[in-house]
Design an enzyme around this catalytic site. Structure first.
Site, short mmCIF file in Angstrom:
data_model
loop_
_atom_site.label_atom_id
_atom_site.label_comp_id
_atom_site.label_asym_id
_atom_site.label_seq_id
_atom_site.Cartn_x
_atom_site.Cartn_y
_atom_site.Cartn_z
N PRO A 156 53.30 45.61 -48.65
CG PRO A 156 52.64 47.30 -50.12
CD PRO A 156 52.94 45.85 -50.06
CD GLU A 164 47.12 47.80 -57.24
OE1 GLU A 164 47.23 48.03 -56.03
OE2 GLU A 164 47.73 48.45 -58.11
C1 SAM Z 1 52.50 47.39 -56.36
S1 SAM Z 1 52.64 46.39 -54.92
C2 SAM Z 1 50.96 46.31 -54.36
C3 SAM Z 1 50.63 47.47 -53.54
C4 SAM Z 1 49.23 47.40 -52.95
N1 SAM Z 1 48.32 48.15 -53.74
C5 SAM Z 1 49.26 48.01 -51.54
O1 SAM Z 1 49.30 49.23 -51.44
O2 SAM Z 1 49.35 47.23 -50.58
C6 SAM Z 1 52.93 44.81 -55.59
C7 SAM Z 1 53.65 43.85 -54.68
O3 SAM Z 1 54.95 44.35 -54.39
C8 SAM Z 1 55.36 43.84 -53.13
N2 SAM Z 1 55.71 44.99 -52.28
C9 SAM Z 1 55.57 46.29 -52.59
N3 SAM Z 1 56.01 47.07 -51.60
C10 SAM Z 1 56.45 46.26 -50.62
C11 SAM Z 1 57.00 46.48 -49.33
N4 SAM Z 1 57.18 47.70 -48.84
N5 SAM Z 1 57.35 45.41 -48.60
C12 SAM Z 1 57.15 44.15 -49.07
N6 SAM Z 1 56.62 43.88 -50.29
C13 SAM Z 1 56.27 44.92 -51.06
C14 SAM Z 1 54.21 43.00 -52.59
O4 SAM Z 1 54.46 41.65 -52.94
C15 SAM Z 1 53.04 43.60 -53.33
O5 SAM Z 1 51.95 42.71 -53.41
#
Ligand code: SAM
Length: 277
Positions: free
Chosen positions: A92, A119
């Site tokens: 993200p 994370e």
């Molecule tokens: C729970 S998320 C991690 C969020 C992290 N704490 C942050 O806010 O950047 C876990 C994984 O989901 C994927 N992910 C979550 N949202 C995404 C988005 N909007 N676009 C692309 N990948 C996403 C990524 O691979 C990320 O590392």
């Protein structure tokens, strides 16, 4: 094109077997290789995560399994004749994934995806592979998913449909919303098919006229109308040279006017209290 995906949920990528991507695989236009990250763990629990340095909630994916997995994927790919890999890191906090980036990626021969969980992945992994290949950290939108696998499906489908010979009609993606070029980054307007009347709803007469010029004009007006409603920022960003006289008439009806002080000169902005649609 070759795609590799390293994930702790290989089954999440099963949709890559169906529809357009599945057919492209079956025809040999796309080679897809999905790998289980846990194959590169050696403890009883197949651990891929650990607590974050500096404290805080959540867990971080460890360097070692990712490093070994990516080294193996790269070695196998090169051995199989693949070349010029690029690493696609869904996150993200990446750059927005756009049609322009999809077009760019569709020209690369080999994409390696690293969808994360928790994370995210220890930063050193991205830094390490960035010394060996282009890295694209991409976000599919301003929201946070639990993992990157859905983002891989999104990016793969957007890229695969641009590959030569994948869409039945090579012209299909030229008029897409966001297609670079003729439509000046406008959203596509409504589309219709047979029957001409359904539940008392008829299709616009112009589409039955057979008059190509009028149909093109109607489509353009509808694109301007829809973009005004859902993505006015696209019109604000448009170079005014993209708008002809008829576009300008429609934009005026929709409440837009050129800003003499805009940059470049004449960029459109919307009058408050503009005409409601
Ligand atoms: C729970 S998320 C991690 C969020 C992290 N704490 C942050 O806010 O950047 C876990 C994984 O989901 C994927 N992910 C979550 N949202 C995404 C988005 N909007 N676009 C692309 N990948 C996403 C990524 O691979 C990320 O590392």
């Amino acid at each position: 094109m070759r795609l590799d995906v390293v994930t702790i949920f290989p089954e999440y990528l099963d949709p890559l077997n169906v529809s357009l991507v599945g057919k492209a695989r079956a025809r040999g236009q796309l080679g897809v290789h999905v790998h289980d990250l846990r194959d590169w763990t050696y403890d009883r629990h197949n651990t891929v995560d650990d607590t974050p340095y500096g404290g805080g909630p959540g867990m971080v994916m460890k360097t070692e399994p990712w490093g070994e997995a990516l080294d193996t994927v790269l070695a196998d790919g090169y051995e199989g004749g693949a070349h010029q890999p690029a690493l696609i890191v869904p996150t993200p906090s990446g750059r927005p994934f756009t049609q322009e980036l999809a077009v760019h990626l569709s020209g690369r021969p080999w994409l390696i995806f690293t969808p994360a969980r928790y994370e995210g992945i220890d930063r050193r992994v991205v830094d390490e592979y960035a010394t060996r290949m282009p890295v694209y950290e991409v976000s599919i939108g301003d929201y946070v998913l639990a993992g990157g696998e859905a983002a891989v499906l999104v990016v793969t489908e957007a890229v695969a449909r641009l590959l030569p010979g994948v869409l039945g009609n090579a012209e299909s993606h030229r008029d897409d919303s966001f297609a670079p070029g003729a439509m000046a980054n406008l959203l596509e307007g409504p589309v219709y098919t047979k029957p001409p009347a359904w539940r008392g709803r008829e299709i616009p007469d112009v589409l039955l006229s057979g008059h190509h010029g009028k149909i093109a004009r109607w489509r353009r007006d509808e694109a301007l109308r829809r973009t005004t409603e859902y993505r006015p920022d696209l019109i604000e960003r448009c170079d005014p040279k993209a708008f002809d006289k008829k576009d300008r008439e429609m934009l005026s009806i929709l409440g837009w006017e050129p800003d003499p002080e805009g940059e470049p000169c004449g960029r459109f902005w919307r009058r408050t209290g503009g005409v409601e649609q």
